[in-house]
Write a protein that holds these residues in place. Structure first.
Motif, PDB file in Angstrom:
ATOM      1  N   MET A  37       3.093  37.829  47.602  1.00  0.00           N
ATOM      2  CA  MET A  37       3.189  37.374  46.232  1.00  0.00           C
ATOM      3  C   MET A  37       2.965  35.855  46.198  1.00  0.00           C
ATOM      4  N   LEU A  38       2.204  35.377  45.247  1.00  0.00           N
ATOM      5  CA  LEU A  38       1.914  33.961  45.108  1.00  0.00           C
ATOM      6  C   LEU A  38       3.022  33.252  44.343  1.00  0.00           C
ATOM      7  N   LYS A  39       3.282  32.014  44.757  1.00  0.00           N
ATOM      8  CA  LYS A  39       4.280  31.195  44.077  1.00  0.00           C
ATOM      9  C   LYS A  39       3.586  29.995  43.452  1.00  0.00           C
ATOM     10  N   LYS A  40       4.168  29.477  42.408  1.00  0.00           N
ATOM     11  CA  LYS A  40       3.613  28.321  41.735  1.00  0.00           C
ATOM     12  C   LYS A  40       3.837  27.073  42.592  1.00  0.00           C
ATOM     13  N   CYS A  41       2.792  26.279  42.734  1.00  0.00           N
ATOM     14  CA  CYS A  41       2.855  25.057  43.547  1.00  0.00           C
ATOM     15  C   CYS A  41       3.017  23.853  42.629  1.00  0.00           C
ATOM     16  N   MET A  42       3.994  23.034  42.912  1.00  0.00           N
ATOM     17  CA  MET A  42       4.210  21.810  42.146  1.00  0.00           C
ATOM     18  C   MET A  42       3.652  20.646  42.964  1.00  0.00           C
ATOM     19  N   GLY A  43       2.442  20.191  42.640  1.00  0.00           N
ATOM     20  CA  GLY A  43       1.787  19.128  43.390  1.00  0.00           C
ATOM     21  C   GLY A  43       2.298  17.752  43.012  1.00  0.00           C
ATOM     22  N   ASP A  44       2.074  16.800  43.885  1.00  0.00           N
ATOM     23  CA  ASP A  44       2.470  15.412  43.655  1.00  0.00           C
ATOM     24  C   ASP A  44       1.277  14.679  43.054  1.00  0.00           C
ATOM     25  N   HIS A  45       1.336  14.329  41.778  1.00  0.00           N
ATOM     26  CA  HIS A  45       0.218  13.709  41.081  1.00  0.00           C
ATOM     27  C   HIS A  45      -0.069  12.283  41.559  1.00  0.00           C
ATOM     28  N   SER A  46       0.867  11.641  42.236  1.00  0.00           N
ATOM     29  CA  SER A  46       0.634  10.280  42.731  1.00  0.00           C
ATOM     30  C   SER A  46      -0.329  10.265  43.914  1.00  0.00           C
ATOM     31  N   LEU A  47      -0.545  11.416  44.558  1.00  0.00           N
ATOM     32  CA  LEU A  47      -1.448  11.490  45.709  1.00  0.00           C
ATOM     33  C   LEU A  47      -2.885  11.809  45.319  1.00  0.00           C
ATOM     34  N   ILE A  48      -3.152  12.068  44.059  1.00  0.00           N
ATOM     35  CA  ILE A  48      -4.500  12.397  43.597  1.00  0.00           C
ATOM     36  C   ILE A  48      -5.284  11.110  43.376  1.00  0.00           C
ATOM     37  N   ILE A  49      -6.468  11.034  43.986  1.00  0.00           N
ATOM     38  CA  ILE A  49      -7.342   9.867  43.840  1.00  0.00           C
ATOM     39  C   ILE A  49      -8.465  10.227  42.875  1.00  0.00           C
ATOM     40  N   PRO A  50      -8.694   9.432  41.811  1.00  0.00           N
ATOM     41  CA  PRO A  50      -9.778   9.742  40.880  1.00  0.00           C
ATOM     42  C   PRO A  50     -11.133   9.636  41.582  1.00  0.00           C
ATOM     43  N   THR A  51     -12.016  10.605  41.325  1.00  0.00           N
ATOM     44  CA  THR A  51     -13.327  10.614  41.990  1.00  0.00           C
ATOM     45  C   THR A  51     -14.248   9.527  41.459  1.00  0.00           C
ATOM     46  N   LYS A  52     -13.976   8.992  40.282  1.00  0.00           N
ATOM     47  CA  LYS A  52     -14.814   7.913  39.737  1.00  0.00           C
ATOM     48  C   LYS A  52     -14.706   6.656  40.590  1.00  0.00           C
ATOM     49  N   ASP A  53     -13.515   6.373  41.121  1.00  0.00           N
ATOM     50  CA  ASP A  53     -13.301   5.167  41.912  1.00  0.00           C
ATOM     51  C   ASP A  53     -13.893   5.274  43.311  1.00  0.00           C
ATOM     52  N   ILE A  54     -14.032   6.477  43.841  1.00  0.00           N
ATOM     53  CA  ILE A  54     -14.509   6.659  45.212  1.00  0.00           C
ATOM     54  C   ILE A  54     -16.021   6.540  45.291  1.00  0.00           C
ATOM     55  N   GLY A  55     -16.743   7.040  44.314  1.00  0.00           N
ATOM     56  CA  GLY A  55     -18.195   6.994  44.344  1.00  0.00           C
ATOM     57  C   GLY A  55     -18.777   8.071  45.247  1.00  0.00           C
ATOM     58  N   ILE A  56     -18.504   9.325  44.939  1.00  0.00           N
ATOM     59  CA  ILE A  56     -18.990  10.435  45.745  1.00  0.00           C
ATOM     60  C   ILE A  56     -20.483  10.613  45.521  1.00  0.00           C
ATOM     61  N   LYS A  57     -21.231  10.791  46.621  1.00  0.00           N
ATOM     62  CA  LYS A  57     -22.670  10.997  46.557  1.00  0.00           C
ATOM     63  C   LYS A  57     -22.972  12.462  46.252  1.00  0.00           C
ATOM     64  N   ASP A  58     -24.249  12.767  46.033  1.00  0.00           N
ATOM     65  CA  ASP A  58     -24.651  14.144  45.741  1.00  0.00           C
ATOM     66  C   ASP A  58     -24.361  15.079  46.902  1.00  0.00           C
ATOM     67  N   SER A  59     -24.351  14.560  48.113  1.00  0.00           N
ATOM     68  CA  SER A  59     -24.079  15.390  49.281  1.00  0.00           C
ATOM     69  C   SER A  59     -22.573  15.566  49.515  1.00  0.00           C
ATOM     70  N   LEU A  60     -21.752  15.182  48.522  1.00  0.00           N
ATOM     71  CA  LEU A  60     -20.295  15.265  48.580  1.00  0.00           C
ATOM     72  C   LEU A  60     -19.709  14.461  49.733  1.00  0.00           C
ATOM     73  N   SER A  61     -20.294  13.316  50.009  1.00  0.00           N
ATOM     74  CA  SER A  61     -19.783  12.412  51.036  1.00  0.00           C
ATOM     75  C   SER A  61     -19.643  11.018  50.424  1.00  0.00           C
ATOM     76  N   TYR A  62     -18.869  10.165  51.091  1.00  0.00           N
ATOM     77  CA  TYR A  62     -18.718   8.790  50.654  1.00  0.00           C
ATOM     78  C   TYR A  62     -18.530   7.905  51.876  1.00  0.00           C
ATOM     79  N   GLU A  63     -18.781   6.630  51.698  1.00  0.00           N
ATOM     80  CA  GLU A  63     -18.690   5.686  52.810  1.00  0.00           C
ATOM     81  C   GLU A  63     -17.344   4.972  52.765  1.00  0.00           C
ATOM     82  N   GLU A  64     -16.636   5.010  53.885  1.00  0.00           N
ATOM     83  CA  GLU A  64     -15.380   4.277  53.990  1.00  0.00           C
ATOM     84  C   GLU A  64     -15.695   2.804  54.248  1.00  0.00           C
ATOM     85  N   ILE A  65     -15.017   1.938  53.542  1.00  0.00           N
ATOM     86  CA  ILE A  65     -15.214   0.496  53.686  1.00  0.00           C
ATOM     87  C   ILE A  65     -13.890  -0.119  54.106  1.00  0.00           C
ATOM     88  N   PRO A  66     -13.889  -0.898  55.202  1.00  0.00           N
ATOM     89  CA  PRO A  66     -12.637  -1.527  55.623  1.00  0.00           C
ATOM     90  C   PRO A  66     -12.241  -2.651  54.681  1.00  0.00           C
TER      91      PRO A  66
END
Length: 77
Positions: free
Chosen positions: A1-30
């Motif tokens: 039986m499935l249970k409802k998951c209560m996620g932590d919204h503070s851990l979600i990163i908006p995809t607009k800020d990351i800049g995801i490419k069409d290949s669903l990858s992004y470059e990490e910058i130090p």
């Protein structure tokens, strides 16, 4: 039986800020170097730096070889 998951919204990163490419990858910058350590082996010493990457938290910083980081990102030193 499935249970409802209560996620932590503070851990979600908006995809607009990351800049995801069409290949669903992004470059990490130090962002900055947090720490430096030298490991002594039998015949040599290996220098490592703790690097804080963009889009990651402080706890997720990684240890990288100092020589490689100087070659790829000289502006951090």
């Amino acid at each position: 039986m499935l249970k409802k998951c209560m996620g932590d919204h503070s851990l979600i990163i908006p995809t607009k800020d990351i800049g995801i490419k069409d290949s669903l990858s992004y470059e990490e910058i130090p962002v900055q170097i947090l720490d430096r350590q030298v490991c002594k082996l039998r015949t040599k010493e290996v220098a490592s730096v703790k690097v804080l990457w963009r889009n990651q938290f402080f706890e997720e910083a990684t240890w990288e070889a100092e020589e490689d980081m100087k070659k790829r990102y000289p502006h951090l030193f």
